[in-house]
Design an enzyme around this catalytic site. Structure first.
Site, PDB file in Angstrom:
ATOM      1  N   ASP A  28      43.137 -62.530 -46.208  1.00 38.97           N
ATOM      2  CA  ASP A  28      44.509 -62.258 -46.649  1.00 38.97           C
ATOM      3  C   ASP A  28      45.152 -61.388 -45.568  1.00 38.97           C
ATOM      4  OD1 ASP A  28      46.799 -62.072 -48.327  1.00 38.97           O
ATOM      5  OD2 ASP A  28      46.126 -60.138 -49.073  1.00 38.97           O
ATOM      6  N   SER A  29      46.441 -61.106 -45.763  1.00 40.43           N
ATOM      7  CA  SER A  29      47.098 -60.187 -44.835  1.00 40.43           C
ATOM      8  C   SER A  29      46.657 -58.742 -45.092  1.00 40.43           C
ATOM      9  CB  SER A  29      48.613 -60.288 -45.001  1.00 40.43           C
ATOM     10  OG  SER A  29      48.967 -59.937 -46.323  1.00 40.43           O
ATOM     11  N   CYS A  91      45.474 -66.050 -49.682  1.00 38.93           N
ATOM     12  CA  CYS A  91      46.849 -65.766 -49.271  1.00 38.93           C
ATOM     13  C   CYS A  91      47.695 -67.007 -49.561  1.00 38.93           C
ATOM     14  CB  CYS A  91      46.857 -65.434 -47.781  1.00 38.93           C
ATOM     15  SG  CYS A  91      48.520 -65.277 -47.117  1.00 38.93           S
ATOM     16  N   GLU A 168      50.900 -52.252 -50.578  1.00 40.15           N
ATOM     17  CA  GLU A 168      50.136 -51.729 -49.430  1.00 40.15           C
ATOM     18  C   GLU A 168      50.341 -50.217 -49.280  1.00 40.15           C
ATOM     19  OE1 GLU A 168      47.909 -53.166 -47.386  1.00 40.15           O
ATOM     20  OE2 GLU A 168      48.067 -55.191 -48.212  1.00 40.15           O
ATOM     21  N   CYS A 200      51.503 -64.637 -55.283  1.00 38.23           N
ATOM     22  CA  CYS A 200      51.048 -63.845 -54.122  1.00 38.23           C
ATOM     23  C   CYS A 200      49.877 -63.017 -54.625  1.00 38.23           C
ATOM     24  CB  CYS A 200      52.166 -62.933 -53.623  1.00 38.23           C
ATOM     25  SG  CYS A 200      51.607 -61.704 -52.429  1.00 38.23           S
ATOM     26  N   HIS A 202      48.788 -60.233 -53.851  1.00 36.87           N
ATOM     27  CA  HIS A 202      49.034 -58.800 -54.050  1.00 36.87           C
ATOM     28  C   HIS A 202      49.527 -58.495 -55.471  1.00 36.87           C
ATOM     29  CE1 HIS A 202      48.854 -58.518 -49.659  1.00 36.87           C
ATOM     30  NE2 HIS A 202      48.906 -57.193 -49.752  1.00 36.87           N
TER      31      HIS A 202
HETATM   32  N1  DGL Z   1      48.906 -61.797 -50.254  1.00 37.33           N
HETATM   33  C1  DGL Z   1      49.495 -62.809 -49.470  1.00 37.33           C
HETATM   34  C2  DGL Z   1      50.051 -63.945 -50.284  1.00 37.33           C
HETATM   35  O1  DGL Z   1      49.443 -64.285 -51.274  1.00 37.33           O
HETATM   36  C3  DGL Z   1      50.338 -62.342 -48.305  1.00 37.33           C
HETATM   37  C4  DGL Z   1      51.443 -61.413 -48.633  1.00 37.33           C
HETATM   38  C5  DGL Z   1      52.161 -60.878 -47.389  1.00 37.33           C
HETATM   39  O2  DGL Z   1      51.505 -60.383 -46.462  1.00 37.33           O
HETATM   40  O3  DGL Z   1      53.393 -60.960 -47.385  1.00 37.33           O
HETATM   41  O4  DGL Z   1      51.019 -64.563 -49.939  1.00 37.33           O
END
Ligand code: DGL
Length: 293
Positions: A28-29, A91, A168, A200, A202
């Protein structure tokens, strides 16, 4: 199950005597993929994992398709070098913008979140809201996947640019985060959605805040649950379930290891040891060189 472009990786993979012992790669990011890791610990406790967070380049949700493809290519190339047997793309942005192309570049199984979540969502409802990064929302990937399964389903997507930085920065209890969430959910609540997809990885970290705003009748879909279930089926299918003893998860980041360790401990229940990795700079053959910086 090898990187087509790299014959030494191919040799390494095919010569392994116990491929089932190899780890699953999750990327993931940032800390979003921990929602997938947590689910993997629950559903597949015998599997070893390498977790990579591309923290030096987050957020992904504001990036172009060419950048996301390039980042995915670099991460997967590195993961193949680490001898992973499968990659779970934790991600949605990478799934929406690059999964198909990356699958054509690599031969190992690469699992995305969107299709298994779309399948799960249509079982739960027909008026579906998706909250996602701006890139995922603009790609229409969720809507396309859902309507392909149930053409009569109604889908509304909202891009939520502020959520990833807030997660984050660990601002989960901040009243500002609640206010932002209220604004993002408002158009979906106006449409009387019956189901909300966390588009997402996150966003499940924001579940306490989101649940406070959502009516109890709205059910939520956490794609982590469904991608890991898909990974379990895939491991069965290819006979790569690990029965040989699990190794501790290896956490790797492209940015600051201490920062990742600090933020992630609340979800892991301990402070992880985190390595900083310099990804190989490679060019994806599916990408015109001019579109890569
Ligand atoms: N968690 C990731 C997603 O599901 C990336 C979110 C990001 O870095 O903007 O898209």
């Amino acid at each position: 199950m090898t990187l087509k472009l790299n014959s030494s990786s191919q040799a390494a993979f095919t010569s392994r005597r116990e491929p089932q012992r190899s780890p699953i790669g999750i990327f993931d990011s940032g800390v979003g993929g921990l929602t997938v890791l947590r689910e993997l610990y629950r559903q597949l406790p015998n599997e070893s994992v390498i977790y990579f967070a591309d923290t030096a380049r987050l957020p992904y949700g504001m990036r172009s398709a060419a950048e996301i493809l390039q980042f995915g290519f670099e991460i997967l190339s590195w993961m193949v070098q680490q001898d992973v047997k499968m990659v779970v793309m934790a991600c949605n942005t990478s799934d929406a913008l690059a999964l198909e192309t990356l699958r054509s570049e690599f031969e190992l199984p690469i699992l995305g979140l969107i299709l298994p979540s779309a399948r799960a969502a249509v079982v739960q409802g027909r008026r579906l809201g998706v909250i996602a990064t701006p890139a995922t929302a603009a790609s229409n990937a969720y809507k396309k996947a859902i309507v392909e399964i149930v053409p009569s389903a109604q889908v509304w997507q909202v891009g939520c640019p502020e959520f990833v930085p807030l997660v984050e920065q660990n601002r989960l209890q901040d009243p500002y985060t609640s206010e932002v969430a209220r604004q993002y959910l408002e158009p979906l609540l106006k449409q009387r959605i019956d189901t909300l997809i966390y588009g997402c990885t996150h966003y499940p970290h924001l579940e306490p805040i989101l649940r406070e705003i959502l009516p109890a009748t709205v059910s939520c879909v956490n794609p982590a649950v469904h991608v890991v279930a898909a990974a379990a089926r895939e491991l069965d299918l290819v006979g790569l379930n690990n029965t040989l003893g699990v190794r501790p998860t290896r956490f790797c980041v492209s940015g600051c290891p201490q920062e990742f360790a600090r933020t992630s401990r609340q979800w892991l229940g301990c402070t992880p040891i985190v390595e900083k990795i310099n990804l190989p700079t490679l060019s994806c053959r599916s990408l015109p060189l001019s579109s890569v910086e």
